[in-house]
Structure formats: C-alpha cells, structure tokens
Motif scaffolding. Structure first.
Motif, PDB file in Angstrom:
ATOM      1  N   GLU A  35       0.860  -1.186   0.000  1.00 17.66           N
ATOM      2  CA  GLU A  35       0.000   0.000   0.000  1.00 17.66           C
ATOM      3  C   GLU A  35       0.897   1.238   0.000  1.00 17.66           C
ATOM      4  N   GLY A  36       0.677   2.125  -0.941  1.00 18.98           N
ATOM      5  CA  GLY A  36       1.505   3.326  -1.033  1.00 18.98           C
ATOM      6  C   GLY A  36       2.886   3.042  -1.597  1.00 18.98           C
ATOM      7  N   GLU A  37       3.126   1.831  -1.991  1.00 15.39           N
ATOM      8  CA  GLU A  37       4.400   1.399  -2.566  1.00 15.39           C
ATOM      9  C   GLU A  37       4.069   0.736  -3.911  1.00 15.39           C
ATOM     10  N   GLY A  39       5.485  -0.273  -6.547  1.00 18.68           N
ATOM     11  CA  GLY A  39       6.300  -1.316  -7.159  1.00 18.68           C
ATOM     12  C   GLY A  39       6.479  -2.568  -6.325  1.00 18.68           C
ATOM     13  N   ILE A  40       5.864  -2.640  -5.154  1.00 16.50           N
ATOM     14  CA  ILE A  40       6.084  -3.799  -4.287  1.00 16.50           C
ATOM     15  C   ILE A  40       4.917  -4.770  -4.398  1.00 16.50           C
ATOM     16  N   SER A  41       5.220  -5.956  -4.869  1.00 21.67           N
ATOM     17  CA  SER A  41       4.228  -7.027  -4.967  1.00 21.67           C
ATOM     18  C   SER A  41       4.941  -8.323  -4.596  1.00 21.67           C
ATOM     19  N   VAL A  42       4.394  -9.028  -3.608  1.00 21.70           N
ATOM     20  CA  VAL A  42       5.068 -10.210  -3.062  1.00 21.70           C
ATOM     21  C   VAL A  42       4.106 -11.396  -3.038  1.00 21.70           C
ATOM     22  N   GLU A  43       4.638 -12.569  -3.371  1.00 18.12           N
ATOM     23  CA  GLU A  43       3.880 -13.810  -3.243  1.00 18.12           C
ATOM     24  C   GLU A  43       4.483 -14.601  -2.097  1.00 18.12           C
ATOM     25  N   PHE A  44       3.673 -14.866  -1.058  1.00 15.45           N
ATOM     26  CA  PHE A  44       4.117 -15.679   0.072  1.00 15.45           C
ATOM     27  C   PHE A  44       3.708 -17.128  -0.163  1.00 15.45           C
ATOM     28  N   TYR A  45       4.581 -18.038   0.218  1.00 15.83           N
ATOM     29  CA  TYR A  45       4.298 -19.471   0.082  1.00 15.83           C
ATOM     30  C   TYR A  45       4.929 -20.212   1.250  1.00 15.83           C
ATOM     31  N   LEU A  46       4.386 -21.406   1.520  1.00 18.05           N
ATOM     32  CA  LEU A  46       4.897 -22.259   2.584  1.00 18.05           C
ATOM     33  C   LEU A  46       5.870 -23.255   1.959  1.00 18.05           C
ATOM     34  N   ALA A  47       7.095 -23.274   2.459  1.00 20.24           N
ATOM     35  CA  ALA A  47       8.129 -24.159   1.914  1.00 20.24           C
ATOM     36  C   ALA A  47       8.161 -25.490   2.671  1.00 20.24           C
ATOM     37  N   ALA A  48       8.915 -26.422   2.133  1.00 16.43           N
ATOM     38  CA  ALA A  48       9.025 -27.766   2.714  1.00 16.43           C
ATOM     39  C   ALA A  48       9.607 -27.743   4.127  1.00 16.43           C
ATOM     40  N   ASP A  49      10.384 -26.702   4.476  1.00 17.26           N
ATOM     41  CA  ASP A  49      10.976 -26.623   5.818  1.00 17.26           C
ATOM     42  C   ASP A  49       9.993 -26.103   6.873  1.00 17.26           C
ATOM     43  N   GLU A 101      -3.604  -7.317  10.180  1.00 20.34           N
ATOM     44  CA  GLU A 101      -4.506  -6.240  10.565  1.00 20.34           C
ATOM     45  C   GLU A 101      -5.936  -6.724  10.318  1.00 20.34           C
ATOM     46  N   SER A 102      -6.077  -7.547   9.287  1.00 23.53           N
ATOM     47  CA  SER A 102      -7.331  -8.224   8.943  1.00 23.53           C
ATOM     48  C   SER A 102      -6.924  -9.412   8.074  1.00 23.53           C
ATOM     49  N   SER A 103      -7.885 -10.172   7.597  1.00 19.71           N
ATOM     50  CA  SER A 103      -7.533 -11.335   6.774  1.00 19.71           C
ATOM     51  C   SER A 103      -6.999 -10.917   5.404  1.00 19.71           C
ATOM     52  N   SER A 104      -7.142  -9.641   5.059  1.00 24.85           N
ATOM     53  CA  SER A 104      -6.671  -9.176   3.753  1.00 24.85           C
ATOM     54  C   SER A 104      -5.684  -8.015   3.863  1.00 24.85           C
ATOM     55  N   ARG A 105      -5.129  -7.807   5.069  1.00 29.73           N
ATOM     56  CA  ARG A 105      -4.164  -6.721   5.260  1.00 29.73           C
ATOM     57  C   ARG A 105      -3.143  -7.138   6.311  1.00 29.73           C
ATOM     58  N   ILE A 106      -1.849  -6.954   5.976  1.00 30.31           N
ATOM     59  CA  ILE A 106      -0.787  -7.243   6.935  1.00 30.31           C
ATOM     60  C   ILE A 106       0.080  -6.003   7.161  1.00 30.31           C
ATOM     61  N   LYS A 107       0.639  -5.954   8.343  1.00 30.44           N
ATOM     62  CA  LYS A 107       1.571  -4.897   8.715  1.00 30.44           C
ATOM     63  C   LYS A 107       2.953  -5.534   8.773  1.00 30.44           C
ATOM     64  N   ARG A 117      11.137   0.546   9.658  1.00 27.37           N
ATOM     65  CA  ARG A 117      10.245   0.950   8.561  1.00 27.37           C
ATOM     66  C   ARG A 117       9.001   0.066   8.612  1.00 27.37           C
ATOM     67  N   VAL A 118       7.843   0.701   8.461  1.00 24.72           N
ATOM     68  CA  VAL A 118       6.574  -0.009   8.478  1.00 24.72           C
ATOM     69  C   VAL A 118       5.924   0.112   7.103  1.00 24.72           C
ATOM     70  N   VAL A 119       5.495  -1.029   6.561  1.00 23.49           N
ATOM     71  CA  VAL A 119       4.805  -1.064   5.275  1.00 23.49           C
ATOM     72  C   VAL A 119       3.579  -1.948   5.442  1.00 23.49           C
ATOM     73  N   TYR A 120       2.483  -1.531   4.848  1.00 17.89           N
ATOM     74  CA  TYR A 120       1.251  -2.326   4.868  1.00 17.89           C
ATOM     75  C   TYR A 120       1.047  -2.967   3.499  1.00 17.89           C
ATOM     76  N   PHE A 121       0.534  -4.184   3.520  1.00 22.47           N
ATOM     77  CA  PHE A 121       0.238  -4.922   2.288  1.00 22.47           C
ATOM     78  C   PHE A 121      -1.219  -5.329   2.298  1.00 22.47           C
ATOM     79  N   SER A 122      -1.840  -5.273   1.127  1.00 22.33           N
ATOM     80  CA  SER A 122      -3.213  -5.757   0.947  1.00 22.33           C
ATOM     81  C   SER A 122      -3.167  -7.002   0.076  1.00 22.33           C
ATOM     82  N   LYS A 123      -3.993  -7.962   0.435  1.00 22.21           N
ATOM     83  CA  LYS A 123      -4.024  -9.210  -0.329  1.00 22.21           C
ATOM     84  C   LYS A 123      -4.734  -8.980  -1.655  1.00 22.21           C
ATOM     85  N   LYS A 124      -4.100  -9.460  -2.716  1.00 22.90           N
ATOM     86  CA  LYS A 124      -4.711  -9.342  -4.044  1.00 22.90           C
ATOM     87  C   LYS A 124      -5.821 -10.361  -4.160  1.00 22.90           C
ATOM     88  N   LYS A 125      -6.864  -9.977  -4.835  1.00 21.70           N
ATOM     89  CA  LYS A 125      -7.979 -10.902  -5.070  1.00 21.70           C
ATOM     90  C   LYS A 125      -7.570 -11.929  -6.112  1.00 21.70           C
TER      91      LYS A 125
END
Length: 127
Positions: A35-37, A39-49, A101-107, A117-125
C-alpha cells in the motif's frame, strides 16, 4: 442495574476478542501488494521446511522472482510472524515482523539497529 453491568461486561469482552483476533497462519499464502508502494508485490508461500517465504511477483520488476522474505515463522503466542527481509536492491539483512490487521491486510515492520520501517500490504484478489 445488573443488566447494565452485564451489557458493559459483554461489550468489553467482545471488543477484546475483536482486537486480538487470530488468523490461520496459512492466510499469509498468496499475493500481496504494498500500500503506497506501487512497485512492491510479493507472493508468500509455505516451503518444505515449514517456514514461509516471499518472492517478488511483479513481472515488470527487474528483480522478479527473487526471494526477499526468508524463514518467516508463525509465533502463536504473539500472533505474528518473524523472520528476515533481504531487499532485492540492497545488500542488507533486516529483522522483520508481520502481523495481520485483517484477513486481507498485513503490517510489516522491518528493523535494523535503531532504524524501523513499516509497510502495509493488501491481499490481491484471486482471479
């Protein structure tokens, strides 16, 4: 008078429950946009570890596919995630804490020594 006390007590409990709502850690999995950034887009995934990782997923970014969030683990007691962040364009390792922060927003709080530094992310639909 007792009814009034009961209503106040129930309201206080409901408010505390709302403020400390826990989300399933797997809610982190998916695509998130800064949010407000623009160029920042991240995909989170769960790895084998058993840890979560986040890679840049904006195809226009020269660092597309680079893993920047590493060894992110969930702390049920604190109801947050901790790990490391290695920015794609910098040679620095940051301590990072992620919390819902909610199921569709992380801090995201990134720290190195006294700098934070604090950045907020919103989950893409999902499309």
């Amino acid at each position: 008078m007792n009814a009034k006390k009961n209503i106040i007590s129930l309201s206080a409990i409901a408010l505390m429950s709302f403020q400390t709502a826990a989300y399933d850690p797997s809610t982190l999995i998916g695509n998130w946009k800064g949010e407000g950034e623009p160029g920042i887009s991240v995909e989170f995934y769960l790895a084998a570890d058993g840890a979560y990782y986040g890679k840049l997923n904006d195809k226009t970014d020269k660092n597309y596919g680079k893993t920047v969030f590493k060894k992110i683990t969930y702390n049920p007691k604190e109801k947050n995630f901790t790990g490391t962040l290695i920015p794609a364009d910098k040679d620095i390792t940051l301590s990072v804490t992620l919390s819902f922060e909610s199921s569709s927003r992380i801090k995201v709080i990134a720290k190195k020594f006294l700098i934070t530094r604090v950045v907020y992310f919103s989950k893409k639909k999902q499309s």
